[in-house]
Design a protein around this motif. Sequence first.
Motif, PDB file in Angstrom:
ATOM      1  N   MET A   1      -5.912   5.389   3.524  1.00 53.38           N
ATOM      2  CA  MET A   1      -5.598   5.253   2.108  1.00 53.38           C
ATOM      3  C   MET A   1      -6.030   6.507   1.330  1.00 53.38           C
ATOM      4  O   MET A   1      -6.985   7.183   1.706  1.00 53.38           O
ATOM      5  CB  MET A   1      -6.294   4.022   1.514  1.00 53.38           C
ATOM      6  CG  MET A   1      -5.854   2.695   2.121  1.00 53.38           C
ATOM      7  SD  MET A   1      -4.122   2.274   1.831  1.00 53.38           S
ATOM      8  CE  MET A   1      -3.395   2.678   3.438  1.00 53.38           C
TER       9      MET A   1
ATOM     10  N   ALA B   1      -6.022   6.242  -2.283  1.00 51.68           N
ATOM     11  CA  ALA B   1      -6.363   5.750  -3.628  1.00 51.68           C
ATOM     12  C   ALA B   1      -6.796   4.300  -3.498  1.00 51.68           C
ATOM     13  O   ALA B   1      -6.556   3.648  -2.473  1.00 51.68           O
ATOM     14  CB  ALA B   1      -5.173   5.871  -4.572  1.00 51.68           C
ATOM     15  N   MET B   2      -7.454   3.799  -4.559  1.00 53.51           N
ATOM     16  CA  MET B   2      -7.842   2.383  -4.569  1.00 53.51           C
ATOM     17  C   MET B   2      -7.682   1.827  -5.968  1.00 53.51           C
ATOM     18  O   MET B   2      -7.995   2.483  -6.959  1.00 53.51           O
ATOM     19  CB  MET B   2      -9.272   2.200  -4.060  1.00 53.51           C
ATOM     20  CG  MET B   2     -10.363   2.954  -4.797  1.00 53.51           C
ATOM     21  SD  MET B   2     -11.971   2.741  -3.950  1.00 53.51           S
ATOM     22  CE  MET B   2     -13.032   3.753  -5.018  1.00 53.51           C
ATOM     23  N   ASP B   3      -7.166   0.610  -6.034  1.00 49.96           N
ATOM     24  CA  ASP B   3      -7.044  -0.124  -7.286  1.00 49.96           C
ATOM     25  C   ASP B   3      -8.171  -1.143  -7.360  1.00 49.96           C
ATOM     26  O   ASP B   3      -8.618  -1.679  -6.343  1.00 49.96           O
ATOM     27  CB  ASP B   3      -5.706  -0.872  -7.350  1.00 49.96           C
ATOM     28  CG  ASP B   3      -4.521   0.058  -7.503  1.00 49.96           C
ATOM     29  OD1 ASP B   3      -4.732   1.254  -7.791  1.00 49.96           O
ATOM     30  OD2 ASP B   3      -3.375  -0.415  -7.324  1.00 49.96           O
TER      31      ASP B   3
ATOM     32  N   ARG C   1      -7.160   2.439 -11.338  1.00 52.54           N
ATOM     33  CA  ARG C   1      -6.810   3.158 -10.105  1.00 52.54           C
ATOM     34  C   ARG C   1      -7.688   4.400  -9.981  1.00 52.54           C
ATOM     35  O   ARG C   1      -7.941   5.101 -10.969  1.00 52.54           O
ATOM     36  CB  ARG C   1      -5.332   3.543 -10.101  1.00 52.54           C
ATOM     37  CG  ARG C   1      -4.934   4.437  -8.923  1.00 52.54           C
ATOM     38  CD  ARG C   1      -3.448   4.471  -8.699  1.00 52.54           C
ATOM     39  NE  ARG C   1      -2.970   3.179  -8.209  1.00 52.54           N
ATOM     40  CZ  ARG C   1      -1.683   2.902  -7.951  1.00 52.54           C
ATOM     41  NH1 ARG C   1      -0.756   3.827  -8.184  1.00 52.54           N
ATOM     42  NH2 ARG C   1      -1.339   1.720  -7.498  1.00 52.54           N
TER      43      ARG C   1
ATOM     44  N   GLN D   1       0.934   7.539  -3.438  1.00 56.57           N
ATOM     45  CA  GLN D   1      -0.052   7.749  -2.392  1.00 56.57           C
ATOM     46  C   GLN D   1      -0.437   6.376  -1.819  1.00 56.57           C
ATOM     47  O   GLN D   1      -0.450   5.385  -2.543  1.00 56.57           O
ATOM     48  CB  GLN D   1      -1.293   8.463  -2.919  1.00 56.57           C
ATOM     49  CG  GLN D   1      -2.075   7.706  -3.976  1.00 56.57           C
ATOM     50  CD  GLN D   1      -1.420   7.665  -5.351  1.00 56.57           C
ATOM     51  OE1 GLN D   1      -0.979   8.687  -5.845  1.00 56.57           O
ATOM     52  NE2 GLN D   1      -1.333   6.475  -5.942  1.00 56.57           N
TER      53      GLN D   1
ATOM     54  N   THR E   1      -2.279   3.227  -1.160  1.00 55.81           N
ATOM     55  CA  THR E   1      -3.292   2.688  -2.069  1.00 55.81           C
ATOM     56  C   THR E   1      -3.821   1.349  -1.577  1.00 55.81           C
ATOM     57  O   THR E   1      -3.050   0.416  -1.348  1.00 55.81           O
ATOM     58  CB  THR E   1      -2.698   2.524  -3.491  1.00 55.81           C
ATOM     59  OG1 THR E   1      -2.206   3.793  -3.941  1.00 55.81           O
ATOM     60  CG2 THR E   1      -3.754   2.013  -4.461  1.00 55.81           C
TER      61      THR E   1
ATOM     62  N   VAL F   1      -7.669   7.769  -7.653  1.00 54.90           N
ATOM     63  CA  VAL F   1      -6.999   8.596  -6.641  1.00 54.90           C
ATOM     64  C   VAL F   1      -8.030   9.518  -6.013  1.00 54.90           C
ATOM     65  O   VAL F   1      -8.722  10.261  -6.723  1.00 54.90           O
ATOM     66  CB  VAL F   1      -5.840   9.400  -7.256  1.00 54.90           C
ATOM     67  CG1 VAL F   1      -5.157  10.263  -6.206  1.00 54.90           C
ATOM     68  CG2 VAL F   1      -4.823   8.449  -7.919  1.00 54.90           C
TER      69      VAL F   1
ATOM     70  N   ALA G   1       0.814  -1.221   0.000  1.00 54.74           N
ATOM     71  CA  ALA G   1       0.000   0.000   0.000  1.00 54.74           C
ATOM     72  C   ALA G   1       0.843   1.265   0.000  1.00 54.74           C
ATOM     73  O   ALA G   1       0.455   2.283  -0.585  1.00 54.74           O
ATOM     74  CB  ALA G   1      -0.933   0.000   1.219  1.00 54.74           C
TER      75      ALA G   1
END
Length: 377
Positions: A117, A119-121, A373, A84, A86, A375, A79
């Motif tokens: 967090m 961002a996320m994938d 992704r 950032q 993630t 952000v 992460a």
Amino acid sequence: MQFIEATDKKTISDFHKLPFKIYAGDPNWVAHLKQEVEEVFNPKKNLYYSHGEAIRWVLYNDKHESIGRVAAFINKKTAFTFEQPTGGIGFFECINDKNVAFMLFDKCKEWLMEKGMKAMDGPINFGEKDRYWGLLSEGGDTPAIYSMNHNPDYYKLFFEDYGFTKFYEQIVYFRSAIDPPHPRLNAVAERVMRDKLYRFERLDKSKGEKYAEDFRTIYNKAWKAERTDFEEMKKERAIEIMKKLKPVIDEDVCWFVYHDNQPVGVYIAIPELNEVFRRVHGNLNLWGKLKFLWYFKTKPPRTTMGIVFGIIPEYQGKGLEAGIFTELGKIIQPKKTYDRILISWIGDFNDKMIHLLIALLQVVPYKKFITYRNVFN
């Protein structure tokens, strides 16, 4: 509408039943095995819980009918390797309603933000990248591949309209197992094999721990050079992978390359299990296991699926790939074991491997997946 965390028998059952609603009438969809999906969310089974956490929800409408599901997770080892922090989301399924999809994304975003967090994938897995990873963007008109995602076209619109952008693309390639090898492939392979320091060796299942360690050595050298979010594979994990694969591995399509007796390349393939699993309807209970064993023996898969393909950096471009597939072809073509070869999955960031596969093996894209992704603002 109401979110309920999938922790009890009822919500977990609804979590697994929802895809059967979404894909009703889709002849190419094959349900993921619920027993394998449950292992992802079991801290006793999934080693990623030692350095991460996960949660999943089912979304219900006012009639208490399931209309969406999703999971969110954080792998603390990776992460913080990005610009950032993630996290990830996965196991996304949703009716054809953008508002419902956005509610699912928002739920994940809120939970991930609470955990720090930015961002996320997604869609990704809380585990290895060889399964449940990426959104199917091309190839939905072909049969779903074992442990890989299959989804309606409208999912892509939901992700992109929400603000997800492509992080990278994963490609599954196809080649006929019947067609003769390209002359160039044979020429390159012959050149490599003239060097007696190289040895091409077919996997022997009776020496599982030995090959698990050789695989781990290659993996840690080859994949570290390609990925910024790389996690070194431990000995225990390599042994676990080999034990899981042992019942279905076909030694004829699993090859190692050694240089001066040191492992430098690997190609591991298994029969395309969805050709059999489509008959068990996502449930590998006792009856499902019996059906699987019967069909696996009486109507074995005609497709072989390459799930691991790696050459350590200093040996790339030397023709080892040609050597592997030449040796493999010498075995399977006379036996007529398979009709098709699939190779999964090659990231679009791996230009060298893509060029080699196309130039030497004359493969063509079969399916494409996108890892997105988002952000946070």
